[in-house]
Design a protein around this motif. Structure first.
Motif, mmCIF file in Angstrom:
data_model
loop_
_atom_site.group_PDB
_atom_site.id
_atom_site.type_symbol
_atom_site.label_atom_id
_atom_site.label_comp_id
_atom_site.label_asym_id
_atom_site.label_seq_id
_atom_site.Cartn_x
_atom_site.Cartn_y
_atom_site.Cartn_z
ATOM 1 N N UNK A 1 -65.141 -39.235 11.147
ATOM 2 C CA UNK A 1 -64.412 -40.370 10.512
ATOM 3 C C UNK A 1 -64.949 -41.477 10.425
ATOM 4 N N UNK A 2 -66.127 -42.077 11.304
ATOM 5 C CA UNK A 2 -66.896 -43.301 10.949
ATOM 6 C C UNK A 2 -67.550 -42.993 9.806
ATOM 7 N N UNK A 3 -68.199 -41.761 9.803
ATOM 8 C CA UNK A 3 -69.062 -41.603 8.619
ATOM 9 C C UNK A 3 -68.071 -41.687 7.425
ATOM 10 N N UNK A 4 -66.748 -41.146 7.308
ATOM 11 C CA UNK A 4 -65.988 -41.002 6.268
ATOM 12 C C UNK A 4 -65.531 -42.673 5.811
ATOM 13 N N UNK A 5 -65.255 -43.247 7.015
ATOM 14 C CA UNK A 5 -64.764 -44.643 6.936
ATOM 15 C C UNK A 5 -66.074 -45.409 6.015
ATOM 16 N N UNK A 6 -67.345 -44.949 6.535
ATOM 17 C CA UNK A 6 -68.596 -45.820 5.953
ATOM 18 C C UNK A 6 -68.926 -45.429 4.401
ATOM 19 N N UNK A 7 -68.381 -44.017 4.195
ATOM 20 C CA UNK A 7 -68.674 -43.463 2.876
ATOM 21 C C UNK A 7 -67.397 -44.188 2.150
ATOM 22 N N UNK A 8 -66.310 -44.260 2.464
ATOM 23 C CA UNK A 8 -65.335 -44.938 1.608
ATOM 24 C C UNK A 8 -65.570 -46.295 1.412
ATOM 25 N N UNK A 9 -66.269 -47.139 2.436
ATOM 26 C CA UNK A 9 -66.496 -48.367 2.218
ATOM 27 C C UNK A 9 -67.639 -48.292 1.136
ATOM 28 N N UNK A 10 -68.854 -47.438 1.144
ATOM 29 C CA UNK A 10 -69.903 -47.249 0.260
ATOM 30 C C UNK A 10 -69.212 -47.183 -1.129
ATOM 31 N N UNK A 11 -68.279 -46.207 -1.258
ATOM 32 C CA UNK A 11 -67.706 -46.054 -2.539
ATOM 33 C C UNK A 11 -67.091 -47.080 -2.962
ATOM 34 N N UNK A 12 -66.294 -47.798 -2.300
ATOM 35 C CA UNK A 12 -65.535 -48.890 -2.608
ATOM 36 C C UNK A 12 -66.574 -50.082 -3.294
ATOM 37 N N UNK A 13 -67.740 -50.114 -2.391
ATOM 38 C CA UNK A 13 -68.954 -51.079 -2.855
ATOM 39 C C UNK A 13 -69.260 -50.709 -4.075
ATOM 40 N N UNK A 14 -69.521 -49.387 -4.213
ATOM 41 C CA UNK A 14 -70.041 -48.791 -5.246
ATOM 42 C C UNK A 14 -69.334 -48.961 -6.539
ATOM 43 N N UNK A 15 -67.806 -49.013 -6.192
ATOM 44 C CA UNK A 15 -66.907 -49.284 -7.330
ATOM 45 C C UNK A 15 -66.846 -50.640 -7.732
ATOM 46 N N UNK A 16 -67.007 -51.510 -6.912
ATOM 47 C CA UNK A 16 -67.042 -52.951 -7.211
ATOM 48 C C UNK A 16 -68.328 -53.283 -8.028
ATOM 49 N N UNK A 17 -69.519 -52.509 -7.501
ATOM 50 C CA UNK A 17 -70.645 -52.818 -8.099
ATOM 51 C C UNK A 17 -70.616 -52.175 -9.604
ATOM 52 N N UNK A 18 -69.769 -51.110 -9.644
ATOM 53 C CA UNK A 18 -69.964 -50.457 -10.835
ATOM 54 C C UNK A 18 -68.895 -51.396 -11.834
ATOM 55 N N UNK A 19 -67.801 -52.023 -11.344
ATOM 56 C CA UNK A 19 -67.052 -52.848 -12.063
ATOM 57 C C UNK A 19 -67.920 -54.149 -12.396
ATOM 58 N N UNK A 20 -68.979 -54.647 -11.680
ATOM 59 C CA UNK A 20 -69.681 -55.726 -11.889
ATOM 60 C C UNK A 20 -70.714 -55.415 -12.900
ATOM 61 N N UNK A 21 -71.268 -54.353 -12.790
ATOM 62 C CA UNK A 21 -72.243 -53.762 -13.831
ATOM 63 C C UNK A 21 -71.437 -53.693 -14.928
ATOM 64 N N UNK A 22 -70.407 -53.119 -15.096
ATOM 65 C CA UNK A 22 -69.485 -52.756 -16.307
ATOM 66 C C UNK A 22 -69.237 -54.508 -17.030
ATOM 67 N N UNK A 23 -69.103 -55.405 -16.015
ATOM 68 C CA UNK A 23 -68.833 -56.643 -16.731
ATOM 69 C C UNK A 23 -69.990 -57.399 -17.278
ATOM 70 N N UNK A 24 -71.046 -57.114 -16.347
ATOM 71 C CA UNK A 24 -72.409 -57.533 -16.933
ATOM 72 C C UNK A 24 -72.698 -56.882 -18.150
ATOM 73 N N UNK A 25 -72.423 -55.589 -18.324
ATOM 74 C CA UNK A 25 -72.732 -54.777 -19.522
ATOM 75 C C UNK A 25 -71.928 -55.122 -20.876
ATOM 76 N N UNK A 26 -70.755 -55.685 -20.499
ATOM 77 C CA UNK A 26 -69.824 -56.040 -21.508
ATOM 78 C C UNK A 26 -70.338 -57.376 -21.942
ATOM 79 N N UNK A 27 -70.610 -58.385 -21.038
ATOM 80 C CA UNK A 27 -71.168 -59.541 -21.440
ATOM 81 C C UNK A 27 -72.515 -59.566 -22.149
ATOM 82 N N UNK A 28 -73.389 -58.681 -21.757
ATOM 83 C CA UNK A 28 -74.693 -58.478 -22.484
ATOM 84 C C UNK A 28 -74.406 -57.946 -23.903
ATOM 85 N N UNK A 29 -73.402 -56.985 -24.060
ATOM 86 C CA UNK A 29 -72.962 -56.502 -25.350
ATOM 87 C C UNK A 29 -72.459 -57.617 -26.305
#
Length: 155
Positions: free
Chosen positions: A21-49
Motif C-alpha cells: 500500500x505504501x508502495x502503491x501510495x508512493x507510485x500514485x504520488x510519483x504518477x501525480x508528480x509525473x502528470x504535473x511534470x508532464x503538464x509543465x513540460x506540455x506548457x513549456x513545449x507550447x510556450x516554446x512553439x
C-alpha cells in the motif's frame, strides 16, 4: 502453535500488504508528480512553439524589411544619379548664364559707349551751331560796322 504461525503469517501478510500500500501510495504520488511534470513540460513545449512561431514571424518581418531596404536603396541610388545629372545640367546652365551675362555686359558697355558718343556728337553739334551762330552774329556786326564805316568814308 499453529495459531501463532498463522498470526505470524497474517502479520507478515499485513506488513507486506502495508508495504505494498505504501508502495502503491508512493507510485500514485510519483504518477501525480509525473502528470504535473508532464503538464509543465506540455506548457513549456507550447510556450516554446509560440516563441518559435514568433521568431519565424520576426524572421519573415526582417526579410520583408530587408527587401524594403533594398528597394529604398535602389530608389536612393536613382535619386542620387538624378541629382548628379541635375547638378551637371545646373552647372552647364550656370556657365551659359555666366557667358550670357558677360556678353550682355559687353553689349551694355557698347551701348553706353555709343550713347556717350552720340551725346558727345550732339553736344559738339550744338556747340558748333552755337559758335556758328555767334560767329555769324559777329560777322554780321562786323559787316554792318564795315558797311557804316565805308558809308561814312564815302560821305
Amino acid at each position: 502453535k499453529e495459531r501463532t504461525t498463522r498470526e505470524s503469517e497474517l502479520l507478515a501478510f499485513l506488513q507486506e500488504l502495508q508495504t505494498e500500500q505504501q508502495e502503491a501510495c508512493r507510485l500514485r504520488h510519483e504518477v501525480e508528480t509525473l502528470r504535473h511534470s508532464s503538464e509543465a513540460i506540455q506548457a513549456v513545449a507550447e510556450t516554446a512553439d509560440l516563441e518559435r512561431q514568433r521568431q519565424l514571424e520576426l524572421i519573415q518581418d526582417a526579410r520583408g524589411y530587408s527587401e524594403l531596404l533594398v528597394e529604398r536603396e535602389k530608389d536612393l541610388n536613382e535619386a542620387q544619379e538624378f541629382l548628379i545629372h541635375e547638378q551637371r545640367c545646373a552647372a552647364t546652365a550656370e556657365a551659359k548664364l555666366e557667358s550670357a551675362m558677360v556678353q550682355l555686359d559687353e553689349e551694355v558697355n557698347q551701348l553706353r559707349a555709343e550713347r556717350a558718343q552720340a551725346y558727345i556728337e550732339g553736344a559738339f553739334a550744338e556747340l558748333c551751331q552755337a559758335q556758328a551762330g555767334e560767329l555769324k552774329q559777329r560777322c554780321s556786326e562786323q559787316a554792318d560796322a564795315l558797311f557804316y564805316l565805308t558809308k561814312e568814308e564815302a560821305a
